[in-house]
Motif scaffolding. Structure first.
Motif, PDB file in Angstrom:
ATOM      1  N   SER A 109      51.175  36.836  46.999  1.00  0.00           N
ATOM      2  CA  SER A 109      50.434  37.945  46.399  1.00  0.00           C
ATOM      3  C   SER A 109      49.803  37.570  45.062  1.00  0.00           C
ATOM      4  N   ILE A 110      50.127  36.395  44.535  1.00  0.00           N
ATOM      5  CA  ILE A 110      49.491  35.913  43.297  1.00  0.00           C
ATOM      6  C   ILE A 110      48.144  35.313  43.658  1.00  0.00           C
ATOM      7  N   ASP A 111      47.095  35.819  43.017  1.00  0.00           N
ATOM      8  CA  ASP A 111      45.741  35.325  43.278  1.00  0.00           C
ATOM      9  C   ASP A 111      45.562  34.007  42.524  1.00  0.00           C
ATOM     10  N   LEU A 112      45.996  32.928  43.153  1.00  0.00           N
ATOM     11  CA  LEU A 112      45.999  31.629  42.488  1.00  0.00           C
ATOM     12  C   LEU A 112      44.582  31.149  42.210  1.00  0.00           C
ATOM     13  N   ARG A 113      43.656  31.458  43.121  1.00  0.00           N
ATOM     14  CA  ARG A 113      42.264  31.045  42.903  1.00  0.00           C
ATOM     15  C   ARG A 113      41.695  31.714  41.658  1.00  0.00           C
ATOM     16  N   PHE A 114      41.960  33.009  41.485  1.00  0.00           N
ATOM     17  CA  PHE A 114      41.469  33.731  40.304  1.00  0.00           C
ATOM     18  C   PHE A 114      42.102  33.172  39.033  1.00  0.00           C
ATOM     19  N   THR A 118      51.217  26.932  46.507  1.00  0.00           N
ATOM     20  CA  THR A 118      52.246  27.955  46.557  1.00  0.00           C
ATOM     21  C   THR A 118      53.521  27.320  47.078  1.00  0.00           C
ATOM     22  N   LEU A 119      54.646  27.935  46.748  1.00  0.00           N
ATOM     23  CA  LEU A 119      55.916  27.383  47.220  1.00  0.00           C
ATOM     24  C   LEU A 119      55.977  27.345  48.736  1.00  0.00           C
ATOM     25  N   MET A 162      54.096  18.583  42.744  1.00  0.00           N
ATOM     26  CA  MET A 162      55.126  18.344  41.733  1.00  0.00           C
ATOM     27  C   MET A 162      55.331  16.858  41.490  1.00  0.00           C
ATOM     28  N   ASN A 163      55.198  16.049  42.523  1.00  0.00           N
ATOM     29  CA  ASN A 163      55.343  14.602  42.367  1.00  0.00           C
ATOM     30  C   ASN A 163      54.218  13.988  41.549  1.00  0.00           C
ATOM     31  N   ARG A 164      53.036  14.592  41.596  1.00  0.00           N
ATOM     32  CA  ARG A 164      51.881  14.032  40.884  1.00  0.00           C
ATOM     33  C   ARG A 164      51.758  14.565  39.454  1.00  0.00           C
ATOM     34  N   ALA A 165      52.397  15.677  39.165  1.00  0.00           N
ATOM     35  CA  ALA A 165      52.115  16.394  37.922  1.00  0.00           C
ATOM     36  C   ALA A 165      52.789  15.764  36.711  1.00  0.00           C
ATOM     37  N   ASP A 166      52.078  15.791  35.591  1.00  0.00           N
ATOM     38  CA  ASP A 166      52.693  15.484  34.304  1.00  0.00           C
ATOM     39  C   ASP A 166      53.539  16.669  33.838  1.00  0.00           C
ATOM     40  N   ARG A 167      53.134  17.860  34.249  1.00  0.00           N
ATOM     41  CA  ARG A 167      53.828  19.090  33.871  1.00  0.00           C
ATOM     42  C   ARG A 167      53.653  20.098  34.996  1.00  0.00           C
ATOM     43  N   VAL A 168      54.694  20.884  35.285  1.00  0.00           N
ATOM     44  CA  VAL A 168      54.638  21.897  36.336  1.00  0.00           C
ATOM     45  C   VAL A 168      54.719  23.272  35.702  1.00  0.00           C
ATOM     46  N   TRP A 169      53.770  24.135  36.068  1.00  0.00           N
ATOM     47  CA  TRP A 169      53.797  25.526  35.638  1.00  0.00           C
ATOM     48  C   TRP A 169      54.089  26.397  36.851  1.00  0.00           C
ATOM     49  N   ILE A 170      55.188  27.135  36.802  1.00  0.00           N
ATOM     50  CA  ILE A 170      55.571  28.058  37.859  1.00  0.00           C
ATOM     51  C   ILE A 170      54.980  29.432  37.531  1.00  0.00           C
ATOM     52  N   LEU A 171      54.060  29.907  38.361  1.00  0.00           N
ATOM     53  CA  LEU A 171      53.455  31.218  38.164  1.00  0.00           C
ATOM     54  C   LEU A 171      54.277  32.259  38.923  1.00  0.00           C
ATOM     55  N   ALA A 172      54.776  33.258  38.189  1.00  0.00           N
ATOM     56  CA  ALA A 172      55.653  34.259  38.787  1.00  0.00           C
ATOM     57  C   ALA A 172      55.235  35.656  38.342  1.00  0.00           C
ATOM     58  N   ARG A 173      55.528  36.648  39.177  1.00  0.00           N
ATOM     59  CA  ARG A 173      55.247  38.049  38.864  1.00  0.00           C
ATOM     60  C   ARG A 173      56.448  38.650  38.123  1.00  0.00           C
ATOM     61  N   LEU A 193      54.743  33.839  33.288  1.00  0.00           N
ATOM     62  CA  LEU A 193      55.086  35.136  33.859  1.00  0.00           C
ATOM     63  C   LEU A 193      53.862  36.050  33.807  1.00  0.00           C
ATOM     64  N   LEU A 194      53.446  36.539  34.968  1.00  0.00           N
ATOM     65  CA  LEU A 194      52.258  37.375  35.091  1.00  0.00           C
ATOM     66  C   LEU A 194      52.647  38.841  34.990  1.00  0.00           C
ATOM     67  N   HIS A 195      52.001  39.554  34.067  1.00  0.00           N
ATOM     68  CA  HIS A 195      52.277  40.971  33.848  1.00  0.00           C
ATOM     69  C   HIS A 195      51.095  41.798  34.350  1.00  0.00           C
ATOM     70  N   PHE A 196      51.400  42.881  35.054  1.00  0.00           N
ATOM     71  CA  PHE A 196      50.362  43.729  35.634  1.00  0.00           C
ATOM     72  C   PHE A 196      50.483  45.145  35.065  1.00  0.00           C
ATOM     73  N   ASN A 197      49.344  45.734  34.719  1.00  0.00           N
ATOM     74  CA  ASN A 197      49.341  47.087  34.179  1.00  0.00           C
ATOM     75  C   ASN A 197      49.914  48.067  35.202  1.00  0.00           C
ATOM     76  N   GLY A 198      50.790  48.939  34.743  1.00  0.00           N
ATOM     77  CA  GLY A 198      51.319  49.978  35.614  1.00  0.00           C
ATOM     78  C   GLY A 198      52.517  49.567  36.443  1.00  0.00           C
ATOM     79  N   THR A 199      52.978  48.344  36.325  1.00  0.00           N
ATOM     80  CA  THR A 199      54.153  47.915  37.085  1.00  0.00           C
ATOM     81  C   THR A 199      55.356  47.782  36.151  1.00  0.00           C
ATOM     82  N   ARG A 200      56.528  47.956  36.694  1.00  0.00           N
ATOM     83  CA  ARG A 200      57.754  47.843  35.909  1.00  0.00           C
ATOM     84  C   ARG A 200      58.395  46.483  36.154  1.00  0.00           C
TER      85      ARG A 200
END
Length: 580
Positions: A154-159, A205-206, A216-227, A254-261
């Motif tokens: 559900s994470i819009d990785l392209r955007f 995506t995972l 992950m094997n190629r990366a100098d650094r890994v960023w985990i995008l999570a909701r 950590l991705l924050h969305f308006n209106g979500t808890r």
């Protein structure tokens, strides 16, 4: 592995052919798999190495147990040369970030070569001076390949990738985006693609098991995008031999969305991912995108603030001047009173709120006035605890909009404790626990006191926290106590009869100064660790909690003068900045 002539190695092209012929029979070629170690910090320097392909990285052991990245070694560059030239053990551990091809020349052959052929020593000197010039590592040695791993479809990785690309390109950088369509491409082709770009973003995506592992094997650094409205599984990822996982080169965005808890605390995501840092990306927040882009490019700005009792008010004036110059702080750190002010900045307090809260907590009433007959400290510390809870509540350090750390001193094992996670007010309470003035903080079997006891200016810890420039403000260089207070001092009761019990007696200044004074050598080292050092000059005792305005003005004046002397730092806010 097929051998290649030594003069085809870029680093050796200017060395005389005769010199290379003399040692060619002693050269060893071997493969170093990703995640494997070439040598450890403290090992003797017994060989000279050149990287033929792949990528290595050098690490120091950090104060918090995590490896601190020193720099990357790319294809064509030497490794281990400084230990050989200086005849000392290796100063860092070196690991393979990717499957790498290495050339090894034993020390005996290296010594013979450098004695007889000065051309090699000239090349080494050129390389070492290039690496040592200035405080900032070269762009070639910076992380340039980032894996963006989305935890949910559900994470819009392209955007998200497009937004980062836009911000990076505004720096004038050439950005390459890799996706799953490249899953079966040969490593050599991907290496060539990387080499032609300033930054590479590998998107996965995972759920894309094969591609995410390769990313992950190629990366100098890994960023985990999570909701933030989702719960992590723990562990988040299966056990991985990838160097990024083994060496803890992982962050959570950590991705924050308006209106979500929020479904859980950011610290839970950090724990599940084994992350070193937590970043926050709030919906429609352009400042967060710029913050992430600066971090990727090594253009982030760190602010580190010293302890120093009431003199730390000067940090507020310095922050005001720096903000007026257009600077945005990406990473915050501090010790003792400096930690409290830095935490306020990391929480997002503007100048007005920062000033108002510090006035309320320390100027309008004195938190160090709950005196007690000393058994472990002169005060009970209850008032300090109450103020910290009022201003910082139940926040975890990982909750803060900008990454933050503070330090305390662990008297049990004699080491610095770096607080990068955990309840914020508890970390701050440990950081300001001046021995004899405030009770220590007990954490398990550890006795934690004011961080200034071991390190009153954690600029080196800030350098391990991010890759950009560091601005530091140190308020303890000038005289901080009054000599007259210690000549024929009155008894406690005579002091109390004259001054009352609301103001601390001179012993408070003595304890604060003893905890924060440092040595001349330490002061020299801190100046080397900061790109810009602000030294407010004010004739003010460390316990003069009412002289707020004087200290703030001194900090503002000192920061303004420092910026005038270093105008390039003021351009940090500009998207056209190429290098600090």
């Amino acid at each position: 592995m097929p051998l290649i002539p030594l003069d085809r190695m870029p680093f050796l092209r200017r060395v005389e052919r005769a010199a290379l012929n003399a040692v060619e029979d002693e050269v060893e070629w071997f493969c170093l798999p990703a995640g494997q170690i070439l040598f450890e910090e403290g090992d003797p320097g017994d060989a000279f190495y050149l990287v033929r392909s792949g990528a290595l990285a050098a690490f120091h052991k950090g104060a918090d147990g995590r490896p601190n990245l020193v720099g990357h070694i790319r294809a064509g560059e030497p490794v281990g040369e400084m230990a050989l030239v200086e005849d000392r053990p290796h100063s860092a551990s070196v690991y393979a970030l990717r499957d790498s091809e290495i050339m090894r020349l034993p020390k005996r052959a290296f010594d013979t070569l450098t004695r007889k052929h000065g051309s090699l020593m000239r090349e080494l000197a050129r390389m070492m001076l290039h690496r040592l010039r200035g405080n900032s590592p070269s762009a070639r040695n910076e992380p340039k390949v980032f894996a963006l791993i989305a935890t949910s479809p559900s994470i819009d990785l392209r955007f998200r990738t497009a937004r980062l690309c836009q911000a990076l390109e505004e720096f004038g950088l050439n950005v390459l985006v890799m996706d799953e369509s490249l899953v079966d491409e040969a490593p050599a082709k991907l290496d060539r693609m990387d080499a032609n770009h300033d930054i590479t973003l590998i998107c996965a995506t995972l759920a894309q098991t094969k591609w995410s592992k390769r990313a992950m094997n190629r990366a100098d650094r890994v960023w985990i995008l999570a909701r933030d409205d989702a719960m992590p599984s723990n562990p988040l990822m299966p056990e991985s031999p990838a160097p990024s996982a083994k060496l803890k080169l992982i962050d959570v965005v950590l991705l924050h969305f308006n209106g979500t808890r929020p479904a859980c605390n950011p610290a839970e995501w950090a724990k599940a991912a084994g992350a070193a840092r937590v970043f926050h990306w709030r919906q429609d927040n352009h400042e967060d995108v710029d913050h992430l882009a600066r971090t990727i490019t090594g253009r982030s700005l760190g602010l580190v603030l010293s302890g120093g009792g009431s003199r730390a008010y000067a940090h507020i004036g310095a922050i005001k001047a720096l903000r007026q110059a257009g600077l945005s702080f990406d990473f915050l750190g501090g010790v003792s009173m400096g930690a409290i002010i830095a935490a306020g900045v990391a929480k997002g307090w503007d100048n007005q709120e920062l000033e108002a809260r510090v006035r309320e907590a320390f100027v309008e009433t004195n938190p160090l006035s709950d005196w007690t007959l000393p058994v472990i400290a002169m005060t009970k510390g209850h008032k300090v605890d109450k103020r910290l809870k009022h201003h910082f509540g139940e926040d975890d350090i990982c909750d803060l909009p900008r990454p933050f750390f503070c330090i305390s001193s662990n008297l049990t094992n004699g080491e610095v404790r770096v607080h990068r996670s955990g309840k914020l007010r508890e970390a701050l309470r440990a950081s300001i626990a001046i021995p004899g003035l405030l009770p220590p903080v007990i954490e398990g079997q550890d006795v934690l006191v004011d961080g200034a006891v071991f390190n009153n200016f954690p600029a080196r810890e800030m350098r391990a926290f991010h890759r950009g420039a560091t601005i530091g403000c140190d308020v303890t260089r000038a005289r901080g106590i009054s000599v007259e207070d210690f000549i024929n001092p009155p008894s406690f009761w005579n002091w109390a009869a004259k001054h009352g019990l609301s103001d601390p007696p001179p012993i408070a200044s003595l304890l604060i100064r003893a905890a924060t004074v440092g040595t001349a050598e330490e002061h020299s080292q801190t100046q080397e660790a900061a790109d810009l050092l602000i030294l407010p000059q004010i004739d003010m005792d460390l316990r003069e909690w009412k002289r707020f305005d004087d200290a703030v003005e001194a900090g503002y004046r000192a920061a303004s003068e420092a910026l005038d002397a270093h105008p390039s730092l003021a351009r940090q806010a500009s998207k056209t900045l190429k290098q600090l």
